[in-house]
Design a protein around this motif. Structure first.
Motif, PDB file in Angstrom:
ATOM      1  N   ALA A 439       0.676  -0.871  -0.432  1.00  0.00           N
ATOM      2  CA  ALA A 439      -0.097  -0.126   0.096  1.00  0.00           C
ATOM      3  C   ALA A 439       0.911   1.546  -0.239  1.00  0.00           C
ATOM      4  O   ALA A 439       2.468   1.264   0.514  1.00  0.00           O
ATOM      5  N   ASP A 440       0.452   1.718  -0.340  1.00  0.00           N
ATOM      6  CA  ASP A 440       1.076   3.334  -0.353  1.00  0.00           C
ATOM      7  C   ASP A 440       1.153   3.902   1.159  1.00  0.00           C
ATOM      8  O   ASP A 440      -0.094   4.262   1.220  1.00  0.00           O
ATOM      9  N   ALA A 441       2.480   4.475   1.294  1.00  0.00           N
ATOM     10  CA  ALA A 441       2.264   5.259   2.756  1.00  0.00           C
ATOM     11  C   ALA A 441       1.343   6.237   2.648  1.00  0.00           C
ATOM     12  O   ALA A 441       0.693   7.276   3.411  1.00  0.00           O
ATOM     13  N   ALA A 442       1.592   7.180   1.780  1.00  0.00           N
ATOM     14  CA  ALA A 442       1.434   8.334   1.492  1.00  0.00           C
ATOM     15  C   ALA A 442      -0.812   8.368   1.427  1.00  0.00           C
ATOM     16  O   ALA A 442      -0.949   9.396   2.381  1.00  0.00           O
ATOM     17  N   VAL A 443      -1.273   7.539   0.763  1.00  0.00           N
ATOM     18  CA  VAL A 443      -2.430   7.267   0.934  1.00  0.00           C
ATOM     19  C   VAL A 443      -2.751   6.843   2.178  1.00  0.00           C
ATOM     20  O   VAL A 443      -3.894   7.860   2.210  1.00  0.00           O
ATOM     21  N   LEU A 444      -2.113   6.308   3.088  1.00  0.00           N
ATOM     22  CA  LEU A 444      -2.962   5.755   3.998  1.00  0.00           C
ATOM     23  C   LEU A 444      -2.496   7.066   5.215  1.00  0.00           C
ATOM     24  O   LEU A 444      -3.603   6.759   6.344  1.00  0.00           O
ATOM     25  N   ARG A 445      -1.626   7.422   5.101  1.00  0.00           N
ATOM     26  CA  ARG A 445      -1.566   8.886   6.300  1.00  0.00           C
ATOM     27  C   ARG A 445      -2.729   9.511   5.685  1.00  0.00           C
ATOM     28  O   ARG A 445      -2.645  10.246   6.727  1.00  0.00           O
ATOM     29  N   TYR A 446      -2.906   9.813   4.652  1.00  0.00           N
ATOM     30  CA  TYR A 446      -3.597  10.601   3.988  1.00  0.00           C
ATOM     31  C   TYR A 446      -5.653  10.204   4.855  1.00  0.00           C
ATOM     32  O   TYR A 446      -5.713  11.229   5.406  1.00  0.00           O
ATOM     33  N   PHE A 447      -5.497   9.507   4.419  1.00  0.00           N
ATOM     34  CA  PHE A 447      -6.819   9.114   4.924  1.00  0.00           C
ATOM     35  C   PHE A 447      -7.249   7.909   6.429  1.00  0.00           C
ATOM     36  O   PHE A 447      -7.858   8.719   7.228  1.00  0.00           O
ATOM     37  N   TYR A 448      -5.495   8.468   7.202  1.00  0.00           N
ATOM     38  CA  TYR A 448      -6.314   7.708   8.694  1.00  0.00           C
ATOM     39  C   TYR A 448      -5.527   8.523   9.425  1.00  0.00           C
ATOM     40  O   TYR A 448      -5.043   8.308  10.608  1.00  0.00           O
ATOM     41  N   GLY A 449      -4.465   9.019   8.962  1.00  0.00           N
ATOM     42  CA  GLY A 449      -3.164   9.866  10.071  1.00  0.00           C
ATOM     43  C   GLY A 449      -2.701   9.136  10.654  1.00  0.00           C
ATOM     44  O   GLY A 449      -1.846   7.573  10.189  1.00  0.00           O
ATOM     45  N   ASP A 450      -2.026   9.160  11.891  1.00  0.00           N
ATOM     46  CA  ASP A 450      -1.412   8.067  12.746  1.00  0.00           C
ATOM     47  C   ASP A 450      -2.001   7.321  12.800  1.00  0.00           C
ATOM     48  O   ASP A 450      -0.786   6.530  13.435  1.00  0.00           O
ATOM     49  N   ALA A 451      -3.080   6.392  12.896  1.00  0.00           N
ATOM     50  CA  ALA A 451      -4.143   5.867  13.076  1.00  0.00           C
ATOM     51  C   ALA A 451      -3.041   4.374  12.007  1.00  0.00           C
ATOM     52  O   ALA A 451      -2.408   3.423  12.497  1.00  0.00           O
ATOM     53  N   ALA A 452      -2.240   4.908  11.307  1.00  0.00           N
ATOM     54  CA  ALA A 452      -1.591   4.568   9.944  1.00  0.00           C
ATOM     55  C   ALA A 452      -0.214   3.714  10.443  1.00  0.00           C
ATOM     56  O   ALA A 452       0.368   2.809   9.271  1.00  0.00           O
ATOM     57  N   GLU A 453       0.489   4.647  11.369  1.00  0.00           N
ATOM     58  CA  GLU A 453       1.891   4.677  11.514  1.00  0.00           C
ATOM     59  C   GLU A 453       2.351   3.220  11.781  1.00  0.00           C
ATOM     60  O   GLU A 453       3.201   2.632  11.297  1.00  0.00           O
ATOM     61  N   ILE A 454       1.812   2.402  12.666  1.00  0.00           N
ATOM     62  CA  ILE A 454       1.159   1.390  12.709  1.00  0.00           C
ATOM     63  C   ILE A 454       2.147   0.525  12.104  1.00  0.00           C
ATOM     64  O   ILE A 454       2.323  -0.377  11.640  1.00  0.00           O
ATOM     65  N   PRO A 455       0.955   0.141  11.103  1.00  0.00           N
ATOM     66  CA  PRO A 455       0.308  -1.018  10.240  1.00  0.00           C
ATOM     67  C   PRO A 455       1.905  -0.718   8.740  1.00  0.00           C
ATOM     68  O   PRO A 455       1.475  -1.996   8.386  1.00  0.00           O
ATOM     69  N   LEU A 456       1.863   0.428   9.162  1.00  0.00           N
ATOM     70  CA  LEU A 456       3.145   0.565   8.245  1.00  0.00           C
ATOM     71  C   LEU A 456       4.394   0.093   8.066  1.00  0.00           C
ATOM     72  O   LEU A 456       5.134  -0.208   7.756  1.00  0.00           O
ATOM     73  N   LEU A 457       4.348   0.357   9.921  1.00  0.00           N
ATOM     74  CA  LEU A 457       5.477  -0.076  10.161  1.00  0.00           C
ATOM     75  C   LEU A 457       6.105  -1.292  10.359  1.00  0.00           C
ATOM     76  O   LEU A 457       6.922  -2.183   9.883  1.00  0.00           O
ATOM     77  N   VAL A 458       5.053  -2.004  10.356  1.00  0.00           N
ATOM     78  CA  VAL A 458       4.249  -3.943  10.493  1.00  0.00           C
ATOM     79  C   VAL A 458       4.575  -3.973   9.403  1.00  0.00           C
ATOM     80  O   VAL A 458       5.246  -5.109   8.517  1.00  0.00           O
ATOM     81  N   MET A 459       4.629  -3.217   8.285  1.00  0.00           N
ATOM     82  CA  MET A 459       3.986  -4.106   6.228  1.00  0.00           C
ATOM     83  C   MET A 459       5.590  -3.600   5.824  1.00  0.00           C
ATOM     84  O   MET A 459       5.825  -4.238   5.327  1.00  0.00           O
ATOM     85  N   ASN A 460       6.488  -2.327   6.970  1.00  0.00           N
ATOM     86  CA  ASN A 460       7.650  -2.857   5.872  1.00  0.00           C
ATOM     87  C   ASN A 460       8.500  -3.635   6.581  1.00  0.00           C
ATOM     88  O   ASN A 460       9.619  -3.672   5.956  1.00  0.00           O
ATOM     89  N   SER A 461       8.316  -4.261   7.511  1.00  0.00           N
ATOM     90  CA  SER A 461       9.037  -5.232   8.170  1.00  0.00           C
ATOM     91  C   SER A 461       8.803  -6.534   7.725  1.00  0.00           C
ATOM     92  O   SER A 461       9.548  -7.253   8.038  1.00  0.00           O
ATOM     93  N   ILE A 462       7.914  -6.872   7.207  1.00  0.00           N
ATOM     94  CA  ILE A 462       7.586  -8.555   6.667  1.00  0.00           C
ATOM     95  C   ILE A 462       9.126  -8.822   5.850  1.00  0.00           C
ATOM     96  O   ILE A 462       8.633  -8.554   4.937  1.00  0.00           O
ATOM     97  N   ARG A 463       9.410 -10.246   6.138  1.00  0.00           N
ATOM     98  CA  ARG A 463       9.596 -10.415   5.324  1.00  0.00           C
ATOM     99  C   ARG A 463       9.241 -12.250   5.246  1.00  0.00           C
ATOM    100  O   ARG A 463       8.743 -12.592   6.498  1.00  0.00           O
ATOM    101  N   ILE A 464       9.647 -13.127   4.582  1.00  0.00           N
ATOM    102  CA  ILE A 464       9.915 -14.583   4.552  1.00  0.00           C
ATOM    103  C   ILE A 464      11.076 -15.048   4.183  1.00  0.00           C
ATOM    104  O   ILE A 464      11.680 -15.093   3.261  1.00  0.00           O
ATOM    105  N   LEU A 465      11.056 -15.718   5.557  1.00  0.00           N
ATOM    106  CA  LEU A 465      12.298 -16.414   5.372  1.00  0.00           C
ATOM    107  C   LEU A 465      12.675 -17.409   4.923  1.00  0.00           C
ATOM    108  O   LEU A 465      11.027 -18.561   4.265  1.00  0.00           O
ATOM    109  N   PRO A 466      13.997 -18.036   4.567  1.00  0.00           N
ATOM    110  CA  PRO A 466      14.024 -19.286   3.806  1.00  0.00           C
ATOM    111  C   PRO A 466      13.470 -20.336   4.355  1.00  0.00           C
ATOM    112  O   PRO A 466      13.910 -20.491   5.808  1.00  0.00           O
ATOM    113  N   GLU A 467      13.579 -20.900   3.624  1.00  0.00           N
ATOM    114  CA  GLU A 467      12.959 -22.657   4.345  1.00  0.00           C
ATOM    115  C   GLU A 467      14.355 -23.228   5.500  1.00  0.00           C
ATOM    116  O   GLU A 467      15.276 -22.822   4.574  1.00  0.00           O
ATOM    117  N   ALA A 468      13.745 -23.734   6.328  1.00  0.00           N
ATOM    118  CA  ALA A 468      15.178 -23.456   7.666  1.00  0.00           C
ATOM    119  C   ALA A 468      15.864 -25.570   6.578  1.00  0.00           C
ATOM    120  O   ALA A 468      14.993 -25.996   5.840  1.00  0.00           O
TER     121      ALA A 468
END
Lengths: 486, 205
Positions: A439-468
């Motif tokens: 999602a576009d961070a600017a759009v979310l901040r525009y719509f939801y202001g500060d409430a979008a910050e935590i979801p954005l931080l979560v989104m930006n940190s998502i990684r899929i690790l390689p299989e063990a």
């Protein structure tokens, strides 16, 4: 009325109608001549003060403007959309409008007419009108539409806009025209800047003049959801355009620029409240369109770990959380993170970004930074062992949910903006055809202001690790020859 | 007041300015066509009424530039409202000058808010038919008339502007201003009487 007043009245009427001169009036009423004379002279003197001719230049251009406005206003008053082939001719546009007006009026007041009379009259009227309006300049109307400040046709454009406003029948129609004009002012500013011209005094003021009443109406709660959404677009675009053109604003127009920015910013703020918090609005569903540069790594491309015995997926907590750039997207997996066979969250936060403490969460191959109890979030319904397909995080007040797909890292955020148990669905991260979109961070901040910050931080940190890597065989299988495929 | 004497002395040749007349039938047909969207009819109405609206504006504001702006404003408003015009209410001329009257009222309100100066007719706007000496004399005389008219009560000025500058009848003026005809006549008489007292001394007849 006395006899003198009667005679005076008659004389004034005769003078007004041009039937008699002052002298002739006096001759007609010799007994009142002395008393009538100063009255009639005074009246005539007053009439002569107004006997002025406008300048020839004004008379010509004003008439032209009136004619142009008459054609355009009627066309727009009736909301005619001509065929594209007719569009080049303002005269034909006008004729179509006039024809439609006639039809509407006949519909409003039905009369008995011969069966074949109406179309014939319409054709006849059309033909007659074509003959009558030969002098009408379609070119001028058409070209004035595109005129920019400084162009000789620009005043015509402004005049036609005034007419459009004047002919708007209802408050809604008037607002539509105001929106059109505000958007037009923005386009002009953009066009001037694009052409490398200096944006002088007055240009930005015109934008302010059009937008300010709309923002005030929004602030007073007088805009419906549709108008609020339109003002939102105008305001957002206004802030963008004004930032872009700032270097080209003339030295004397800084105050106007500042005012225009304030109006645009206010418009953004006010309408966000209206749009997002309107309990009657439909739910917003935001689908991400920004592709992520690093697609989910395929297991076959994974770098094998040389730490097969790593059994502590949770990183060591640090006493003092590190601070990071909130916009930074982690690009490397923290060493030591490996897939888990259950959902594991670090007990203590490992990082603090803008006063938001984030923990590490790993669920199978999915790893990310998650808000914890210190920020009012908790993991909901996580089994003690095993990795479910979906992991849900919620706020204590149940107004915000984050749902994560542990297989592919897709993320959904549901937020109740209007406190009415209606949730917007924001698809924060989505895998489509092997490509990951965010999602576009600017759009979310525009719509939801500060409430979008935590979801954005979560989104930006998502990684899929390689299989063990599979557990190595106790025997030195590395030394054996691989078994050839059957 | 020698300058008024010159005006006074030429009284025998004085006439009201001629105004273009259109028959009622032609006007009615034209207005109906204009209401139906006929642009030529709108153009005709403009051509008939523009000089009169302009004179009215000059008589009211005394400044040709402002009169031009106001005239244009009147016709744009006319354009937006003509579809709503109904014959049963008022004569068309009264309707036009009701619009003009409203424009003037708005203009005065705006001017008052801005604290703008009162205006005057510039010398170079004098009709070019006159020679310079005559023009100066005429200018001063016109200025005196304008100043005198400005001292009249608003209602009286309104009536004589519509009557003498525009040429509306008593009935048309009454309809334009929403007054009774008797009231209009009374206002006209009072205005003329005051004007003549201000402009023409008793011993100057």
């Amino acid at each position: 009325m006395t006899e003198f007043e009667q005679r005076l009245s008659e004389c004034l009427e005769a003078l007004v109608q041009g039937r008699l001169s002052v002298d002739e009036c006096l001759e007609m009423h010799p007994q009142h001549a002395d008393a009538l004379r100063p009255h009639l002279i005074a009246a005539t003197a007053f009439a002569r003060t107004a006997d002025q001719q406008p300048s020839a230049e004004w008379a010509t251009t004003a008439r032209q403007r009136f004619l142009i406005a008459s054609g355009k206003s009627l066309q727009e008053a009736m909301d005619i959309e001509p065929e594209p082939t007719f569009f080049a001719s303002a005269r034909v546009r006008f004729l179509l409008a006039a024809q439609k007006l006639r039809q509407e009026r006949s519909t409003a007041k039905p009369r008995r007419v011969p069966l074949f009379g109406t179309p014939m009259r319409a054709v006849g009227a059309l033909a007659a009108s074509v003959a009558l309006f030969v002098g009408f300049s379609g070119y001028t109307v058409q070209s004035a539409d595109a005129a920019l400040p400084g162009d000789w046709r620009y005043p015509i454009k402004l005049q036609t806009e005034r007419v459009r406003l004047a002919v708007a029948l209802s408050a809604d129609q008037k607002r539509d025209v105001q929106f059109d004009i505000a958007e037009e002012r923005l386009q002009e500013i953009e066009a001037l800047a694009y052409k490398g011209k200096i944006i002088g005094p007055g240009v930005l003021n015109r934008f302010v003049e059009q937008t300010q009443p709309l923002v005030e109406q929004a602030n007073d709660g007088n805009l419906d959801a549709g108008d609020a959404a339109r003002l939102q677009q105008v305001s957002i675009r206004g802030t963008q355009v004004l930032d872009q053109v700032e270097p080209q604003v003339a030295a004397g127009a800084e105050t106007e620029l500042a005012q225009a920015k304030v109006i645009s910013d206010t418009g953004v703020t006010v309408t966000r409240e209206l749009v997002v918090k309107n309990p009657d609005r439909p739910n917003i569903v935001i689908t991400p369109q920004i592709p992520v540069s690093t697609a989910t790594p395929e297991p076959t491309e994974a770098i094998p770990t040389d730490e097969p015995g790593a059994e502590t997926p949770t990183p060591e907590p640090t006493d003092v959380p590190a601070t990071e750039d909130p916009e930074a997207t982690p690009t490397e997996i923290t060493p030591g993170e490996v897939p888990t066979d259950s959902v594991v969250m670090s007990e203590l936060p490992i990082v603090e970004i803008d006063d938001i403490k984030l923990h590490t969460l790993t669920a199978g191959r999915l790893t990310l930074r998650a808000p914890g109890p210190s920020t009012g979030w908790y993991l909901d319904g996580v089994p003690e062992s095993g990795v479910p397909l979906l992991v849900t995080m919620k706020t204590q007040n149940q107004q915000s949910f984050i749902v994560l797909n542990t297989q592919n890292g897709d993320m959904y955020w549901y937020v109740s903006a209007a406190s009415n148990n209606r949730f917007d669905e924001i698809q924060m991260r989505l895998t489509r055809d092997g490509q990951v979109f965010q999602a576009d961070a600017a759009v979310l901040r525009y719509f939801y202001g500060d409430a979008a910050e935590i979801p954005l931080l979560v989104m930006n940190s998502i990684r899929i690790l390689p299989e063990a890597s599979p557990t190595p065989e106790p025997t030195a299988t590395l030394e054996s020859e691989p078994t050839p495929p059957l | 007041m020698p300058l008024m004497t010159s005006l006074h002395s030429e009284a025998s040749s004085m006439e009201f300015p001629a105004l273009q007349a259109v028959s009622t039938e032609v006007e009615r047909a034209t207005v109906d066509r204009a209401r139906a969207g006929d642009q030529q009819a709108l153009a005709d109405i403009y051509d008939w009424y523009m000089p009169r609206v302009y004179r009215y504006a000059v008589a009211r504001v005394g400044n040709t530039h402002e009169a031009e702006d106001l005239t244009e404003e009147v016709f744009l408003k006319l354009l937006s409202a003509i579809c709503d015009f109904k014959w049963r209410d008022v004569p068309f001329s009264s309707w036009v000058f009701r619009i003009a009257h409203n424009c003037i009222v708005t203009h005065y309100r705006r001017t008052a808010q801005r604290g703008g100066p009162t205006s005057e007719i510039p010398l170079d706007m004098i009709d070019g038919r006159h020679d310079i000496a005559y023009a100066i004399e005429e200018q001063i005389t016109m200025e005196e008339v304008r100043v005198a008219a400005a001292q009249l009560p608003e209602a009286q000025r309104e009536v004589i502007a519509l009557r003498f500058a525009v040429g509306l009848s008593i009935a048309e003026t009454a309809k334009a201003l929403g007054k009774r005809e008797g009231n209009v006549k009374a206002l006209q008489h009072k205005a003329v009487a005051k004007l003549q007292k201000m402009l023409i001394p008793v011993d100057g007849k």
